[in-house]
Each structure stands twice: as C-alpha cells, then as structure tokens.
Motif scaffolding. Sequence first.
Motif, PDB file in Angstrom:
ATOM      1  N   ARG A   1      64.432  -3.820  69.912  1.00 30.24           N
ATOM      2  CA  ARG A   1      65.465  -4.388  70.802  1.00 30.24           C
ATOM      3  C   ARG A   1      65.125  -5.211  72.007  1.00 30.24           C
ATOM      4  O   ARG A   1      66.002  -5.970  72.207  1.00 30.24           O
ATOM      5  CB  ARG A   1      66.021  -2.771  71.251  1.00 30.24           C
ATOM      6  CG  ARG A   1      67.317  -2.984  72.314  1.00 30.24           C
ATOM      7  CD  ARG A   1      67.932  -1.685  73.004  1.00 30.24           C
ATOM      8  NE  ARG A   1      68.913  -1.892  73.426  1.00 30.24           N
ATOM      9  CZ  ARG A   1      70.387  -1.941  73.186  1.00 30.24           C
ATOM     10  NH1 ARG A   1      70.419  -1.546  72.050  1.00 30.24           N
ATOM     11  NH2 ARG A   1      71.167  -2.003  73.900  1.00 30.24           N
TER      12      ARG A   1
ATOM     13  N   LEU B   1      73.178  -8.193  68.927  1.00 29.12           N
ATOM     14  CA  LEU B   1      73.176  -7.831  70.260  1.00 29.12           C
ATOM     15  C   LEU B   1      72.696  -9.079  71.257  1.00 29.12           C
ATOM     16  O   LEU B   1      72.895  -9.608  72.135  1.00 29.12           O
ATOM     17  CB  LEU B   1      72.288  -6.640  70.635  1.00 29.12           C
ATOM     18  CG  LEU B   1      71.966  -6.410  72.006  1.00 29.12           C
ATOM     19  CD1 LEU B   1      73.411  -6.019  72.832  1.00 29.12           C
ATOM     20  CD2 LEU B   1      71.046  -5.318  72.038  1.00 29.12           C
TER      21      LEU B   1
ATOM     22  N   ASP C   1      76.940  -1.527  73.683  1.00 28.55           N
ATOM     23  CA  ASP C   1      76.628  -2.823  72.662  1.00 28.55           C
ATOM     24  C   ASP C   1      77.668  -3.564  72.042  1.00 28.55           C
ATOM     25  O   ASP C   1      77.676  -4.939  71.986  1.00 28.55           O
ATOM     26  CB  ASP C   1      75.373  -2.393  71.642  1.00 28.55           C
ATOM     27  CG  ASP C   1      74.146  -1.987  71.958  1.00 28.55           C
ATOM     28  OD1 ASP C   1      74.001  -2.149  73.198  1.00 28.55           O
ATOM     29  OD2 ASP C   1      73.496  -1.506  71.369  1.00 28.55           O
TER      30      ASP C   1
ATOM     31  N   HIS D   1      71.421  -5.649  63.771  1.00 30.27           N
ATOM     32  CA  HIS D   1      72.069  -5.050  65.293  1.00 30.27           C
ATOM     33  C   HIS D   1      71.296  -5.730  66.256  1.00 30.27           C
ATOM     34  O   HIS D   1      72.128  -6.171  67.419  1.00 30.27           O
ATOM     35  CB  HIS D   1      71.884  -3.650  65.400  1.00 30.27           C
ATOM     36  CG  HIS D   1      72.634  -3.170  66.584  1.00 30.27           C
ATOM     37  ND1 HIS D   1      73.960  -3.308  66.926  1.00 30.27           N
ATOM     38  CD2 HIS D   1      72.295  -2.650  67.821  1.00 30.27           C
ATOM     39  CE1 HIS D   1      74.239  -2.814  68.129  1.00 30.27           C
ATOM     40  NE2 HIS D   1      73.363  -2.641  68.744  1.00 30.27           N
ATOM     41  N   HIS D   2      69.955  -5.852  66.324  1.00 25.36           N
ATOM     42  CA  HIS D   2      69.537  -6.413  67.440  1.00 25.36           C
ATOM     43  C   HIS D   2      69.776  -8.210  67.336  1.00 25.36           C
ATOM     44  O   HIS D   2      69.726  -8.677  68.584  1.00 25.36           O
ATOM     45  CB  HIS D   2      67.902  -6.411  67.164  1.00 25.36           C
ATOM     46  CG  HIS D   2      67.632  -4.916  67.757  1.00 25.36           C
ATOM     47  ND1 HIS D   2      66.620  -4.263  66.963  1.00 25.36           N
ATOM     48  CD2 HIS D   2      68.419  -3.952  68.179  1.00 25.36           C
ATOM     49  CE1 HIS D   2      66.559  -2.904  67.318  1.00 25.36           C
ATOM     50  NE2 HIS D   2      67.532  -2.695  68.042  1.00 25.36           N
TER      51      HIS D   2
END
Length: 466
Positions: free
Chosen positions: A145, A207, A289, A203-204
């Motif tokens: 992350r 993000l 997020d 996902h990161h």
Amino acid sequence: MSVLRESAESVSSSFPTGFVWGAATASFQIEGATTVDGRTDSIWDEFCRRPGAVANGDTGEPAADHYRRYAADVELMASLELGAYRFSVAWPRVRPDGGAENEAGLDFYDRLVDRLLEAGIAPWATLYHWDLPQALEVRGGWAARDTAYRFAEYTESVARRLGDRVAGWCTLNEPWCSAFAGYASGRHAPGVTSPPSAVAAVHHLLLGHGLAMERLRTYAPSAPAGITLNLFPVSAAAPTDTSDVDAARRVDGLQNRIFLDPVLRGGYPDDVLADLAPYGFTDHVRDGDLAVISAPIDLLGVNYYRALLVAAPVIRDPGPSEWIGAEGVRFLPSGLPRTEMGWEVQPDGLTDLLLRLHSEYPGVPLYITENGAAYPDEVGPDGTVRDVDRLAYLAVHLRAAHAAIRRGVDLRGYFCWSLLDNLEWAEGYAKRFGLVHVDFATQRRTVKDSARWYAGVISRNGLPAE
C-alpha cells in the motif's frame, strides 16, 4: 515544412474542430541513458538482466537514445504535423530509488516540454508507464500500500515543475499490465507469479491514481487529467453456451470492469469481487479508498489493439496465469489478418468499445491514447520504409473511430502508438511499432510511409476518400 501533405485527395471523414492528433511513447522504451544524471534502476532494468526474460537479451540501452536526441526528435514531430506528443515521465529519474527529488531528472522534462511548446506541440504527460523504481519493488512494489503514497509524492514533484505547461495528464498507463502481467503471470517486470500480490497491486495502483489526481488538482489545476486503460471488447465464442458466456463475463470483469467501475462508478463489480475472493482482494480495500479512486476525472485514455473471443476452459490452467479468477479460459482466433505481435486486426472492435463506453460510462471525454501495429519494417535500397500494412491499419482504425464519433461518442483525440521504433518490453527490439524507423546500431531515423500518410490526415483534420 511537412514531410508530406496529401492535398490531392478530397476529405471524406472530417474530425471535430480541435480534435487532438498526436503520437505516444514511453520513457523506458525510448530514452536510454539509464544511468545518466542520477537515474537509478527501475523494475524493467532489473527484469532485463534476467536470463530469458526479454527477447535476445535486449535492455533499456540504447533504446532510441531519446534522452540525448530529444531536440531532434521534436523537430521530427513538427515535420509530421503532430499537434500533441504523449510521453511518460521516468519515476527513477525524478525520484531515484523512490526517494528525494532529483533536479537533473526534472530538468530533462523541463527541456523536453519547453522544446515541444516552442515547436507548437502540446505536451501530454503520463506519470506511470511501468518503470517503478526497483528500490520500491524491494519494499513490496505495487503489492504494498505504501507505494501508492510514494506515487503521490512523485506526482507532486512532476506537477510542481511541469504543471503550468502540460496540456493533458494521465496518471497510470494500463494498470492491468502492471498488476496481472507483472505480478500474476510474471511475463512483465517485476516478474512475480503471486495471485495475491496481483490483486493487491490492482487496488494499490488505483489508489495511487486517486491520490495522484488530488495532487494534480492542486498543482496542475488548469489541465485535464485522467487515467489510461487498455480495454478490450470481449464476446463469448458461443453466445448460447452458458459456460462460454460466463467465461466472457469473467474476462470482461478482470480486464475492463475491475478498473472502469471503481474509477467511474465508485465501486468494484460484485461479480469480480466474488471471482477474486479466493485471493483476498477485499482485504486491501479500506474505508475511504473508493472515494479517493472515484474522484471525477476529465478524460479517459483508451488503448485499443484488438478484441477478445472467449470460450470456457477445457481444464484448469496449472501454470501462472494473468487471468486469475478465470484461469484456463480459451482465447479463440477469428480468422482475421494478424500483426507481427500475432494480434488480429479488428477495427470494428474499436467502434464497439467506444460505443460501449459512451453508453455504459457516459459523461467522460474519451481519447484514444494508443493504437497502432507492429510489422517487420525494413529500410529499402531507396532509403524509404514502405510500411503499407501499417498505413492500412491506421486508416481502418481511424475510420472506426470516426464511425463512433458519428454515432455520438465524445472522442476528442487520437495518439498513434508509437512515434519511434523502440524496446517493445519483453519482445525486445525486434517488434517495430513506430511511425519512424530507428536503426538501433546507428540511431538513424527514417520516416515511414505511414508517418507521411498520417501527417496528411493531421493537416486536413480528416481522412482521404476511400
């Protein structure tokens, strides 16, 4: 003076006033100078050193030596009538090892942007085209992350320096490749084969996109910004076969909707979450997020090369797969001509894709940020490159784009891939996508016939009569 203006043919397909005509490149593929002015290793530098990872043992040296030859390359762009140039910024130049700012690296992009503006060419910057600093990969890469926050810091560095002059911004280029080709199948850098890492990377990366958009809004508020996705029309081989239909649903979810929906609808598709549940995807999604990821964008970049015809798996694929959640699916040929990459030439798929985006994800302006083809080009005895196949490829795809515009799609620009022959990632230097031929031994540039034809299209803002 233009290399060529096709003035004899009448215009049959005019594009909207203000349509952006350009060409695109990526930093690692063309710049070379991988140890110059403070640049440190990216994941692709490390990947290229692995035996067998890249065809012929090719590396990022010399590439097209654009770092040293950028001024002449800008003159070449101007001769081809380009109105815009989409380039990517090398993270390892700007923040080597993911650390402090490097003035020498930022200075290069300062010089490039200024030279483009002097030539009347609009600079379009992509912040991430796959060259993650290797030092950040050692710390977990996109599976961690923290990398999303380091990306935001890097974005701020670039936007502070260039934000007053860049005409358009893309945060990420093809996050599907970064996540699934990089961390699932391992055929791209960093060469990891870990499905849990791949879904974390998805996902990161998104993000990171959202955090980067926040920095762009602060430091480059006047220029449109968004994300670039490699999108594919996906259809079932047998539309009445429920197994084929489900295979197509899974592939569409993992290729297209897993990125489109969180950015443009504020959430991941439920069916994709179910498909990826065995890999712990939702473990990485924290409160807040999706609000960051789905903040409004000004443009969606569309990279299009082909469509996918999908059939159900015969057996589960036992090896590393990019299609985690849909392992073993079969991709079937349609019997159409193929490019040197083995990709079928499917211009109708571009029209279909643009219409789908217009219908299902309305309200966001679209730009074709990559479209092009690799063919085995050679400089002939007369010093020319007669790339008739590429010329025909561009013609049919531009007509497909125009067909979408006629049907109401808000398409505002087209960037041909690519300006220069380059390092085609794991395929090495053997696959040539450029409008301009590069002799990698001498760095001699030769304008191909397709580039001359494209210059004519740009000068007329339209296609010639068929």
